[in-house]
Design a protein around this motif. Sequence first.
Motif, PDB file in Angstrom:
ATOM      1  N   ASN A 284      20.520 -21.890  44.742  1.00  0.00           N
ATOM      2  CA  ASN A 284      21.080 -22.630  43.850  1.00  0.00           C
ATOM      3  C   ASN A 284      21.963 -22.463  42.872  1.00  0.00           C
ATOM      4  O   ASN A 284      21.910 -23.525  42.069  1.00  0.00           O
ATOM      5  CB  ASN A 284      19.838 -20.857  43.372  1.00  0.00           C
ATOM      6  CG  ASN A 284      20.656 -20.761  41.793  1.00  0.00           C
ATOM      7  OD1 ASN A 284      19.507 -21.500  40.699  1.00  0.00           O
ATOM      8  ND2 ASN A 284      21.348 -20.509  41.765  1.00  0.00           N
ATOM      9  N   ASP A 285      23.182 -21.753  43.222  1.00  0.00           N
ATOM     10  CA  ASP A 285      24.684 -22.217  42.891  1.00  0.00           C
ATOM     11  C   ASP A 285      25.085 -23.638  43.690  1.00  0.00           C
ATOM     12  O   ASP A 285      25.628 -24.328  42.402  1.00  0.00           O
ATOM     13  CB  ASP A 285      25.604 -21.049  43.137  1.00  0.00           C
ATOM     14  CG  ASP A 285      24.910 -19.716  42.629  1.00  0.00           C
ATOM     15  OD1 ASP A 285      23.813 -19.743  41.478  1.00  0.00           O
ATOM     16  OD2 ASP A 285      26.345 -18.880  42.766  1.00  0.00           O
ATOM     17  N   GLU A 286      24.356 -23.988  44.144  1.00  0.00           N
ATOM     18  CA  GLU A 286      24.720 -25.796  44.318  1.00  0.00           C
ATOM     19  C   GLU A 286      23.369 -26.634  43.424  1.00  0.00           C
ATOM     20  O   GLU A 286      24.691 -27.572  42.948  1.00  0.00           O
ATOM     21  CB  GLU A 286      24.241 -25.897  46.301  1.00  0.00           C
ATOM     22  CG  GLU A 286      25.308 -27.221  46.816  1.00  0.00           C
ATOM     23  CD  GLU A 286      25.222 -26.824  48.195  1.00  0.00           C
ATOM     24  OE1 GLU A 286      24.318 -28.204  48.431  1.00  0.00           O
ATOM     25  OE2 GLU A 286      25.222 -26.014  48.709  1.00  0.00           O
ATOM     26  N   GLY A 287      22.401 -26.334  43.661  1.00  0.00           N
ATOM     27  CA  GLY A 287      22.095 -27.077  42.588  1.00  0.00           C
ATOM     28  C   GLY A 287      22.647 -27.220  41.162  1.00  0.00           C
ATOM     29  O   GLY A 287      22.179 -27.753  40.115  1.00  0.00           O
ATOM     30  N   ALA A 288      22.813 -25.592  40.665  1.00  0.00           N
ATOM     31  CA  ALA A 288      23.293 -25.586  39.596  1.00  0.00           C
ATOM     32  C   ALA A 288      24.715 -26.496  39.343  1.00  0.00           C
ATOM     33  O   ALA A 288      24.710 -26.629  37.979  1.00  0.00           O
ATOM     34  CB  ALA A 288      23.688 -23.619  38.806  1.00  0.00           C
ATOM     35  N   LYS A 289      26.004 -25.989  39.787  1.00  0.00           N
ATOM     36  CA  LYS A 289      26.965 -27.051  40.334  1.00  0.00           C
ATOM     37  C   LYS A 289      26.296 -28.772  40.030  1.00  0.00           C
ATOM     38  O   LYS A 289      27.091 -28.919  39.447  1.00  0.00           O
ATOM     39  CB  LYS A 289      28.246 -26.408  41.094  1.00  0.00           C
ATOM     40  CG  LYS A 289      29.341 -27.324  41.104  1.00  0.00           C
ATOM     41  CD  LYS A 289      30.081 -27.195  42.717  1.00  0.00           C
ATOM     42  CE  LYS A 289      31.593 -28.158  42.072  1.00  0.00           C
ATOM     43  NZ  LYS A 289      31.389 -29.398  41.862  1.00  0.00           N
TER      44      LYS A 289
ATOM     45  N   ALA B 123      18.515 -18.999  37.593  1.00  0.00           N
ATOM     46  CA  ALA B 123      18.643 -19.920  37.694  1.00  0.00           C
ATOM     47  C   ALA B 123      18.430 -20.682  36.870  1.00  0.00           C
ATOM     48  O   ALA B 123      19.610 -21.888  36.124  1.00  0.00           O
ATOM     49  CB  ALA B 123      16.509 -20.567  38.503  1.00  0.00           C
ATOM     50  N   SER B 124      17.673 -20.082  35.663  1.00  0.00           N
ATOM     51  CA  SER B 124      18.104 -20.539  33.715  1.00  0.00           C
ATOM     52  C   SER B 124      20.112 -19.984  33.646  1.00  0.00           C
ATOM     53  O   SER B 124      21.031 -20.621  33.410  1.00  0.00           O
ATOM     54  CB  SER B 124      18.261 -19.956  33.380  1.00  0.00           C
ATOM     55  OG  SER B 124      16.443 -20.067  32.842  1.00  0.00           O
ATOM     56  N   VAL B 125      20.384 -18.789  33.822  1.00  0.00           N
ATOM     57  CA  VAL B 125      21.989 -18.598  33.317  1.00  0.00           C
ATOM     58  C   VAL B 125      23.197 -19.396  34.191  1.00  0.00           C
ATOM     59  O   VAL B 125      23.490 -19.859  33.814  1.00  0.00           O
ATOM     60  CB  VAL B 125      21.846 -17.450  33.868  1.00  0.00           C
ATOM     61  CG1 VAL B 125      23.722 -17.205  33.518  1.00  0.00           C
ATOM     62  CG2 VAL B 125      20.689 -16.403  32.351  1.00  0.00           C
ATOM     63  N   SER B 126      22.407 -19.554  35.898  1.00  0.00           N
ATOM     64  CA  SER B 126      23.682 -20.516  36.838  1.00  0.00           C
ATOM     65  C   SER B 126      23.558 -22.140  35.677  1.00  0.00           C
ATOM     66  O   SER B 126      24.557 -21.974  36.056  1.00  0.00           O
ATOM     67  CB  SER B 126      23.485 -20.130  37.362  1.00  0.00           C
ATOM     68  OG  SER B 126      21.896 -20.889  38.096  1.00  0.00           O
ATOM     69  N   SER B 127      22.874 -22.170  35.743  1.00  0.00           N
ATOM     70  CA  SER B 127      23.202 -24.042  34.780  1.00  0.00           C
ATOM     71  C   SER B 127      23.611 -23.690  33.499  1.00  0.00           C
ATOM     72  O   SER B 127      23.742 -24.393  33.528  1.00  0.00           O
ATOM     73  CB  SER B 127      21.079 -23.945  34.686  1.00  0.00           C
ATOM     74  OG  SER B 127      20.264 -24.085  35.160  1.00  0.00           O
TER      75      SER B 127
END
Length: 214
Positions: A198-203, A164-168
């Motif tokens: 997760n990746d959608e939120g990170a985007k 979660a951290s790294v994808s941000s």
Amino acid sequence: MSVKLYHFPISGPSRGALLAARAVEAPVEVEIINLFQKEQLKESFLKINPQHCIPTLDDDGFILWESRAIAGYLVDKYGKDDHLYPKDLKKRALVNQRLYFDSSSLYVKIRAICFPILFLGETEIKKPLKDDLNVTLGFLDQFLKDSKWVAGDQPTIADTSIYASVSSILAVGWDISGFPSIVRWVGQCSSLPGAAENDEGAKAFGDAVKKNLH
Ligand SMILES: N[C@@H](CCC(=O)N[C@@H](CS)C(=O)NCC(=O)O)C(=O)O
């Protein structure tokens, strides 16, 4: 009995808790608390969590916040086995070490860069902050050099939290090409349940940060 996760997809810690919930197939109902609209400061949410942070879990009246504590609780409660948060003393200690590494170092350094850009009018990433995050990514790269996942040969809640951290920061456009073991692990993380969510939120997080960068 209902299990509710108060969540905001843009938040890394919140996505970390949700990734753990998805990995263990916990029957969570997600309720969005929009931090951009300051919904966390509403009276009704303050009654649940006076510290007004997300993620916050409400398991039939049992209230818990801190994403990594939520992840551990959900796995202990719903895990069909313990691979995501091993009961073995030393394996669990290693997972905990990586979780503390994330909460006290990696996530803190990402926040130090992104929070001022999102909320305080900062428009650039200063070199000392950039260097500091890269030093910490170097440690993560070392952990992963001889280990398939962050804390051993199986994915654990250390992976869901750290992903979660790294994808941000990846969504902000961070260059991780100098960290080959992280690159390999990021590729593996697409197999984690809930990774696309997760990746959608990170985007959305990355877009919000990049919008304010010069
Ligand atoms: N260490 C906490 C950090 C939680 C946190 O800082 N959440 C932020 C969003 S990333 C938040 O809710 N901020 C709103 C506020 O504190 O009012 C965790 O891992 O859960």
